[in-house]
Design a protein around this motif. Structure first.
Motif, short mmCIF file in Angstrom:
data_model
loop_
_atom_site.label_atom_id
_atom_site.label_comp_id
_atom_site.label_asym_id
_atom_site.label_seq_id
_atom_site.Cartn_x
_atom_site.Cartn_y
_atom_site.Cartn_z
N GLY A 196 40.55 42.05 41.90
CA GLY A 196 41.27 41.78 43.14
C GLY A 196 40.58 40.79 44.06
O GLY A 196 40.91 40.70 45.24
N ARG A 197 39.64 40.00 43.53
CA ARG A 197 38.89 39.04 44.33
C ARG A 197 39.39 37.62 44.06
O ARG A 197 38.64 36.72 43.70
CB ARG A 197 37.40 39.14 43.99
N THR A 198 40.68 37.40 44.24
CA THR A 198 41.22 36.06 44.02
C THR A 198 40.71 35.06 45.05
O THR A 198 40.87 33.85 44.86
CB THR A 198 42.76 36.10 44.06
N ASP A 199 40.07 35.55 46.13
CA ASP A 199 39.54 34.64 47.14
C ASP A 199 38.44 33.74 46.58
O ASP A 199 38.23 32.63 47.08
CB ASP A 199 39.00 35.44 48.32
N VAL A 200 37.76 34.21 45.53
CA VAL A 200 36.68 33.39 44.98
C VAL A 200 37.22 32.17 44.24
O VAL A 200 36.45 31.28 43.89
CB VAL A 200 35.79 34.22 44.04
N LEU A 201 38.52 32.16 43.98
CA LEU A 201 39.12 31.02 43.28
C LEU A 201 39.50 29.91 44.25
O LEU A 201 40.01 28.87 43.83
CB LEU A 201 40.36 31.47 42.51
N ALA A 253 34.56 34.31 34.37
CA ALA A 253 34.33 34.76 35.74
C ALA A 253 35.64 34.86 36.52
O ALA A 253 35.84 35.79 37.30
CB ALA A 253 33.37 33.80 36.44
N GLY A 254 36.53 33.91 36.32
CA GLY A 254 37.80 33.92 37.04
C GLY A 254 38.67 35.11 36.66
O GLY A 254 39.27 35.76 37.53
N CYS A 255 38.74 35.41 35.36
CA CYS A 255 39.52 36.57 34.92
C CYS A 255 38.93 37.87 35.48
O CYS A 255 39.68 38.77 35.89
CB CYS A 255 39.58 36.62 33.40
N ALA A 256 37.61 37.95 35.51
CA ALA A 256 36.97 39.15 36.07
C ALA A 256 37.28 39.28 37.56
O ALA A 256 37.52 40.38 38.05
CB ALA A 256 35.46 39.08 35.84
#
Length: 273
Positions: A186-191, A178-181
């Motif tokens: 471009g959704r690094t905010d979810v990390l 999920a993190g790589c996806a």
């Protein structure tokens, strides 16, 4: 595979066209690890399927190309020389087979490589291609296994720079996927809710990855797979861990050769894998 041949001290290598390989396999009465039909698309992915053609003469005619086996010194009175014939038979029916699928980014673009290894009594055979049209057939003594496997991976040698990845990190498999996806989208905010170590590892994994390697090993009804990723500072192995986790750690390509060396030695000695 009972023929006895004198192996050279160094690996014997010969570059073949697809037509050469098909003709050689026909003379050796050996199937190939790649499909060599005359499909209209002609794409590498369409040929590397692992199926054997039903008629090699039909395949050769469809390809419409002459072979050059005589010019390459691979014919003796119309027959394939014994060492090349044995290599193709070992490649097709050795008690241990290894397949490498490698894709690496270089200055000239993305470079694919697929290599097959077969191991039989006293012999290792190798077939490699990056285009599907020009192929390298090689055979060598089992004692040279480590150096020859490392040589196959040498074209993807990393640059001497950092990647931002830790030497080793473990995380849940679902998080890694999920993190790589998320990074690709471009959704690094979810990390943001992740631990800094895991978030940094996943971000660096996607941002600096420039190659992937998959190794499939088969022998006597069993199979094993290992996956690696290439970064600017070297290779990292992706290994399943306990409780649905995955461990990512920096490794040297020689580890692959060492991992397989005992099985190669047993197969080369004619014993069980």
């Amino acid at each position: 595979m009972s023929a006895v041949v004198q192996l050279p001290e160094l690996p014997r290598r010969v570059v073949l066209t697809l037509a050469d390989l098909v003709r050689a396999a026909h003379l050796a009465d050996a199937p190939l690890p790649l499909r060599v039909d005359a499909s209209a698309s002609g794409q590498l992915a369409d040929r590397l399927r692992g199926a054997s053609p039903s008629s090699r003469d039909d395949v050769r005619r469809a390809l419409g190309e002459p072979d050059h086996l005589g010019e390459l010194g691979l014919l003796d009175d119309g027959d394939l020389v014994p060492e090349a014939a044995l290599a193709l038979r070992v490649l097709a029916g050795g008690s241990l087979t290894v397949r490498l699928d490698l894709v690496a980014r270089r200055r000239g673009g993305v470079v694919p490589l697929r290599a097959w290894f077969g191991v039989g009594p006293g012999l290792v055979a190798q077939l490699s291609t990056s285009s599907g049209r020009d192929l390298e057939l090689a055979w060598f003594a089992p004692e040279l296994w480590t150096s020859q496997l490392v040589r196959t991976l040498a074209f993807s040698r990393p640059a001497p720079s950092g990647s931002g990845l830790p030497e080793s990190v473990s995380m849940p498999s679902e998080d890694l996927v999920a993190g790589c996806a998320a990074v690709r989208a471009g959704r690094t905010d979810v990390l943001g809710a992740w631990s800094p170590r895991h978030a940094a590892a996943v971000t660096a994994l996607e941002a600096t990855c420039r190659g992937r390697l998959r190794v499939l090993v088969r022998g006597r009804g069993r199979a094993a797979v290992t996956s690696w990723v290439l970064h600017d500072d070297g290779w990292r192995e992706l290994r399943p861990g306990p409780a649905a986790t995955v461990r990512l750690r920096r490794r040297d390509p020689r580890v692959i050769a060492s991992w397989l060396a005992p099985a190669v030695a047993r197969a080369a000695a004619g014993g069980p894998r």
